[in-house]
Design a protein around this motif. Structure first.
Motif, PDB file in Angstrom:
ATOM      1  N   SER A  39       0.826  -1.215   0.000  1.00  0.00           N
ATOM      2  CA  SER A  39       0.000   0.000   0.000  1.00  0.00           C
ATOM      3  C   SER A  39       0.855   1.259   0.000  1.00  0.00           C
ATOM      4  N   CYS A  40       2.103   1.121   0.404  1.00  0.00           N
ATOM      5  CA  CYS A  40       2.946   2.317   0.470  1.00  0.00           C
ATOM      6  C   CYS A  40       3.522   2.710  -0.903  1.00  0.00           C
ATOM      7  N   CYS A  41       3.351   1.833  -1.879  1.00  0.00           N
ATOM      8  CA  CYS A  41       3.939   2.128  -3.206  1.00  0.00           C
ATOM      9  C   CYS A  41       2.950   2.900  -4.092  1.00  0.00           C
ATOM     10  N   GLN A  42       3.494   3.876  -4.778  1.00  0.00           N
ATOM     11  CA  GLN A  42       2.694   4.640  -5.746  1.00  0.00           C
ATOM     12  C   GLN A  42       3.444   4.714  -7.070  1.00  0.00           C
ATOM     13  N   VAL A  43       2.704   4.926  -8.140  1.00  0.00           N
ATOM     14  CA  VAL A  43       3.353   5.095  -9.435  1.00  0.00           C
ATOM     15  C   VAL A  43       3.372   6.581  -9.776  1.00  0.00           C
ATOM     16  N   VAL A  44       4.532   7.025 -10.234  1.00  0.00           N
ATOM     17  CA  VAL A  44       4.663   8.422 -10.670  1.00  0.00           C
ATOM     18  C   VAL A  44       4.589   8.416 -12.201  1.00  0.00           C
ATOM     19  N   HIS A  45       3.585   9.045 -12.702  1.00  0.00           N
ATOM     20  CA  HIS A  45       3.359   8.988 -14.155  1.00  0.00           C
ATOM     21  C   HIS A  45       4.418   9.798 -14.892  1.00  0.00           C
TER      22      HIS A  45
END
Lengths: 808, 281
Positions: free
Chosen positions: B61-67
């Motif tokens: 849950s701590c991971c995000q994608v940077v577009h």
């Protein structure tokens, strides 16, 4: 007692034909005529032409008007050609790309011949640029410098990502590439930590990882935000490099061209703009040589577009080229449409759309004639939509601006080209019929301001020694121009209105070396033969007795009038029978033709004049108490004109007097209220028409024609008519008054009123007056109350009563 | 998972592996692979690997994608990632189909899941040649690729690393007389003679292979140029290749410069595709 008329004399043969004596001509054949120039009897027109052409100011344009066949076109063209040859050759005009605003191409004026030179020089320049620029960009130096720029950009990215990766690695975090972007994830070893293992981490460590992730993610976002700016800087560096390389590649080529055209500031400015544009758009040239890997078809298409781009961008559109001119231009625009006059912007279809560029702009007649003269047929101009308006707009503004009709009328709102307007300095010569000139003058308030010079070609000319000599010059000129044989003096004398070509044909049939009078006569005769089938049929109807015409004997209230028919340029005359009936009435002369709407207004006017004549001569002191009817027998088409009014009056007088009219005569001439016979048209054709009928039936004594005396000067009768008159088989009588005519027709003196206004007994006028007086008396008797009527009038009284009731 | 492009696959045909993703580098490599396969009459085997690191990241849950276009961050889960990878695989396959259809090449395409390097190395074991895209360097993947190419060459597979551009010119082959150089020469002749093209043979001073080269190329309709290198160092290669336009550089794996600098470095130095012939190739 009937008083016989004194015998009137017919016209002498020499009055019937105005002969041109070949001996009076100062040459034997037209080969001897040195001066083949000349205009037939148009002194006024020539003076106006010289005046109009001499004033080199705006609005002093010419309208040449006159009947067809007066030599308007050929004469004015000849004058203009002579005049223009001595005038300076006007400028060339080019249209070039406006690199700042491509929709408004720039017009450049150059001395004659320089436009072509500029066009070719720029075309050569573009050819050289096509190889020079790609070569410069393929050089090792350029490639290395470009790669260095690209490498710098890559290194810049690599450094920041490597640094981020390094920092992330120190915190057990890795940078991952996903299909939609980049992600940071905690790792254990080389693998991303799984959720279970992550959950088992001590909370402090987990929190730290999450904080590090957040921090690194923020840094990553910052890096990605910077990438477009860095890319922009990369592109700008490459662009600047491209500019530098292009500037170097094209500089010397354009410098040489500028030096060639340094005397022409407009060209120098254009070349400077072109240089800037080439430097900014070098990729157009590079695109031609670069292959797009694996897409050959697209390469071919792209190369085609690149070529088209180059052609569109750097072509010099030579709108007006006067390189080969030796004087001012004289342009005759045969089809003066709007586009043919002011020019057009052409389009080509590409991928379903219509596209254009400045190289597709075409000049019009106004451009070609600028600095010279433009001849236009007025009728053609006025029948072409908006052509006259377009011409006027150009003349008023002093500029010719190429716009489509759609733009002018605001019918289309799509983006199109608006080429720079070109200043106009020319003289327009409109040629047309007089009615067009007068109509334009009346209806168009701007016309008089724009066409200040009226050149009026008259329909005829005086025949004298000078005009005869000029005529010979014209014939000689025509013979030379049309490569005909020379005309001898007899042929020139005989030539009046028939074409020299036809005479030449008949001369070819003969072995003579020159065209003779006989050849001309043969041409005239055969021409008539070709077109006179209608005349033959018409005369045949008479000779076969289908159309009733008497050519001998005498009849009361019946006369042969003469009329002319014109069809397809050929006119012929023939007789028509007019009859008249009279009775007591209220002073009306009924024109039956008018009643049935077959008579025109001029004919009706002629008939109404008859009433006035009768009243004025015979019924000054009493009411005109007759009712007369006049009719053209066996006439089933419309008739007009008043040339039969004298015949109608003779017929009416015959009916009133009871004197028969000799049917061996035919009559033509109009009449006024005073009984004076006035001239008419087509006198020769009318006489010849009646002559042909008489001749076909076999001449009988006394046959002839009464014509107005004022028509004597128009007589140019056929040779056979003149011969018959000479032999006494036929006669032409010229009359000035009705009295003269009626004496010839009836053989009875017309009678002149004495001091008391009384005509001599037995004369025509006395008989007519008596009949009219009787009618008036009878009418007065009928108008009295019934008790005052005598017994002898009982029946009549009853009739008039009926009539009165009817009138009531 | 194999998806044959043609009904029957010829087992005798050389096999070229092309690992695919949706990057520009991958597409460039595919184009080169197609050209090479056409000249070698080889079968092209497309491979798309679903990176399980990405799937695991989706579970965190701590991971995000940077577009990469908007620089905005958004959360994602495993299902999102699987969907994105499926779409990426579909696009990769479509690229393969589009590139091979004009040439009428045999092709296969499969999707694998796991560690990218491990799965690529495993797949490369069975093929004659693997075509690798150049890394963009953005994610420091250059190091991983170098590592992978070294391992591939150790596995004796021929490896081609795509250049970023396409040039026209000769095929250049370095011939130092070794058995691997002999093999490299054979491959070079095979690739060049398809188009009746030119071959540039770079001879090391120590080798005297002109006769051998002419013997091998006899009857192939090739125009052969020779250049003698003072040594087999990278700068010597550079001095020649900067003068002569080439479209492919074929090197034997025995070249010291290659061993020292790595084929990635050589490919980026010359910006042309570099084909390194291992023992198996």
């Amino acid at each position: 007692m009937i008083i016989g008329a004194k015998t009137s004399s017919p016209l002498s043969p020499d009055q019937l034909y105005s002969r041109c004596d070949p001996q009076s001509l100062p040459f034997a054949t037209t080969d001897e005529v040195k001066n083949t120039q000349g205009v037939l009897g148009q002194a006024r027109a020539m003076e106006a032409t010289r005046f109009g052409l001499g004033i080199r100011r705006p609005a002093y344009n010419l309208f040449v008007h006159g009947p067809e066949g007066t030599g308007r076109h050929s004469t004015i063209r000849e004058i203009l050609d002579q005049r223009a040859a001595a005038e300076p050759v006007p400028s060339d005009w080019c249209l070039v790309n406006n690199f700042v605003d491509a929709h408004r191409p720039t017009a450049i004026e150059l001395p004659p011949g320089q436009g072509l030179r500029l066009r070719d020089a720029v075309a050569r320049l573009v050819d050289e640029l096509k190889s020079a620029i790609p070569s410069a960009f393929e050089a090792e130096d350029y490639r290395t410098r470009r790669e260095a720029i690209e490498e710098t950009f890559k290194e810049r990215q690599e450094v920041v990502f490597a640094e981020l990766q390094e920092r992330a690695g120190q915190k057990n975090i890795t940078l991952l590439k996903t299909p939609v972007g980049l992600a940071l994830a905690p790792v254990k070893g080389d693998e991303v930590i799984n959720p279970e293992a992550f959950a088992k981490l001590p909370e402090a460590e987990r929190n730290k990882l999450e904080a590090d992730l957040e921090l690194l993610q923020s840094d990553l976002q910052e890096i990605i935000r910077q990438l477009p700016q860095w890319d922009k800087e990369r592109r700008e560096d490459i662009r600047e490099l491209n500019r530098e390389v292009t500037r170097y590649a094209v500089g010397h080529l354009l410098d040489a061209l500028e030096s060639d055209f340094k005397l022409f500031p407009a060209v120098v400015n254009y070349l400077a703009a072109l240089k800037t544009d080439v430097i900014e758009n070098a990729d157009i040239f590079i695109a031609r040589g670069t292959e797009n890997a694996g897409q050959q078809a697209m390469v071919v298409a792209a190369a085609g577009h690149a070529e088209a781009d180059l052609a569109q961008r750097y072509e010099v559109n030579l709108l007006v080229d006067n390189a080969l001119c030796t004087g001012a231009p004289v342009v005759y625009e045969d089809m003066p449409t709007y586009a043919n006059l002011v020019g057009r912007i052409e389009h080509i279809a590409e991928m379903g759309a219509l596209i254009t560029n400045f190289s597709m702009i075409k000049g019009g007649a106004l451009h070609r004639a600028n600095g010279g003269y433009l001849l236009i047929d007025a009728y053609k101009l006025l029948t072409q939509p908006y052509a006259y308006e377009g011409l006027k707009r150009a003349l008023i503004s002093g500029f010719v601006k190429i716009e489509s009709l759609g733009q002018v009328l605001s019918l289309v709102s799509t983006v199109s080209l608006e080429p720079e307007a070109i200043p106009l300095d020319l003289k327009i010569v409109l040629i047309g019929a007089p009615r067009l000139y007068y109509m334009l003058h009346q209806l168009d308030p701007e016309f008089a301001d724009l066409f200040k010079v009226s050149v009026d070609y008259g329909p005829d000319m005086d025949r004298d020694e000078e005009s005869t000599a000029t005529y010979a010059n014209v014939i000689a000129g025509l013979a030379t121009k049309e490569k005909l044989k020379a005309f001898d003096a007899g042929a020139v004398a005989r030539l009046i209105e028939f074409s020299a070509r036809e005479a030449d044909y008949w001369s070819e049939k003969s072995s003579d070396r020159t065209v003779t009078a006989e050849d001309v006569q043969t041409a005239i005769d055969t021409r008539i033969r070709r077109v006179d089938s209608l005349r033959e049929r018409s005369h045949e109807m008479i000779t076969r007795g289908i159309k009733l015409i008497d050519t001998d004997g005498s009849r009361v209230g019946q006369i042969n009038a003469l009329s002319v028919m014109s069809l397809g340029g050929y006119s012929f005359g023939g007789p028509s029978r007019i009859t008249a009936r009279v009775r007591m009435g209220k002073g009306q002369v009924v024109d039956i033709e008018r009643e049935v709407e077959l008579g025109g207004p001029l004919h009706s006017k002629g008939v109404l004049i008859l009433s006035s004549f009768l009243s004025g001569l015979y019924a000054l002191d009493r009411p005109l108490s007759l009712s007369a009817s006049l009719v053209f027998e066996q006439s089933y088409g419309g008739i007009d004109g008043d040339s039969a009014s004298s015949a109608e009056l003779y017929c009416l007088l015959s009916a009133l007097s009871g004197l028969p009219i000799k049917q061996c005569f035919a009559v033509t001439g109009s009449v006024n209220q005073k009984g004076e016979v006035q001239p008419i048209g087509g006198v020769n054709e009318k006489i010849e028409g009646f002559f042909d009928i008489c001749k076909a039936r076999g001449f009988s004594p006394g046959q002839g024609v009464l014509i107005p005396a004022s028509n004597i000067c128009h007589l140019m009768l056929r040779a056979d008519v003149v011969e018959a008159c000479t032999n006494g088989d036929f006669a032409i009588y010229a009359v000035e008054t009705i009295d003269q005519g009626v004496e010839i027709l009836t053989g009875v003196q017309s009678g002149v009123a004495d001091d008391k206004g009384v005509f001599p007994e037995g004369t025509v006028n006395a008989l007519v007056e008596t009949r009219l007086r009787d009618m008036a008396d009878d009418l007065r008797n009928y108008s009295r109350p019934p008790e005052s009527h005598n017994a002898s009038h009982d029946d009549s009284h009853d009739k008039m009563s009926d009539g009165k009731k009817a009138d009531d | 998972m194999f998806r044959p492009g043609k009904a029957s696959l010829d087992p005798e045909k050389p096999r070229i592996l092309i690992p695919l993703d949706t990057s520009d580098e991958s597409l460039a490599a595919l184009k080169i692979a197609v050209r090479l396969a056409s000249r070698m009459r080889a079968r092209l085997e497309g491979l798309f690997i679903e990176d399980d690191n990405l799937l695991r990241a989706g579970e965190l849950s701590c991971c995000q994608v940077v577009h990469s276009v908007t620089a905005t961050a958004s959360s994602f889960d495993r299902a999102d990632m699987e969907r994105q990878l499926r779409l990426a695989a579909r696009r990769a396959r479509a690229s393969l189909v589009a590139e091979t259809s004009e040439q009428g090449l045999d092709w296969t395409f499969r999707v694998d899941r796991g560690d990218v390097m491990t799965r690529t190395l495993a797949a490369a074991m069975d093929v004659d040649l693997i075509v690798m895209g150049r890394s963009s360097g953005r994610l420091g993947q250059g190091q991983r690729l170098s590592s992978m190419s070294r391992q591939l060459l150790q596995g004796s597979t021929a490896v081609l690393v795509a250049g970023s551009r396409r040039y026209h010119g000769s095929v250049a082959c370095l011939y130092d007389g070794s058995s691997l150089a002999e093999r490299a020469l054979e491959v070079s002749i095979q690739v060049s003679s398809r188009d009746g093209g030119r071959l540039l043979v770079l001879l090391t001073r120590s080798s005297d292979g002109r006769g051998r080269v002419e013997e091998l190329a006899r009857g192939k309709g090739l125009e052969i140029d020779f250049e003698t290198l003072p040594d087999s160092q990278l700068h010597s290669l550079q001095s020649v290749l900067h003068r002569v336009p080439i479209e492919l550089l074929v090197l034997p794996n025995s070249l010291p410069a290659l061993i020292e600098t790595g084929m990635e470095t050589i490919a980026s130095t010359f910006d042309v595709p570099v084909l390194v012939i291992g023992d198996k190739g």
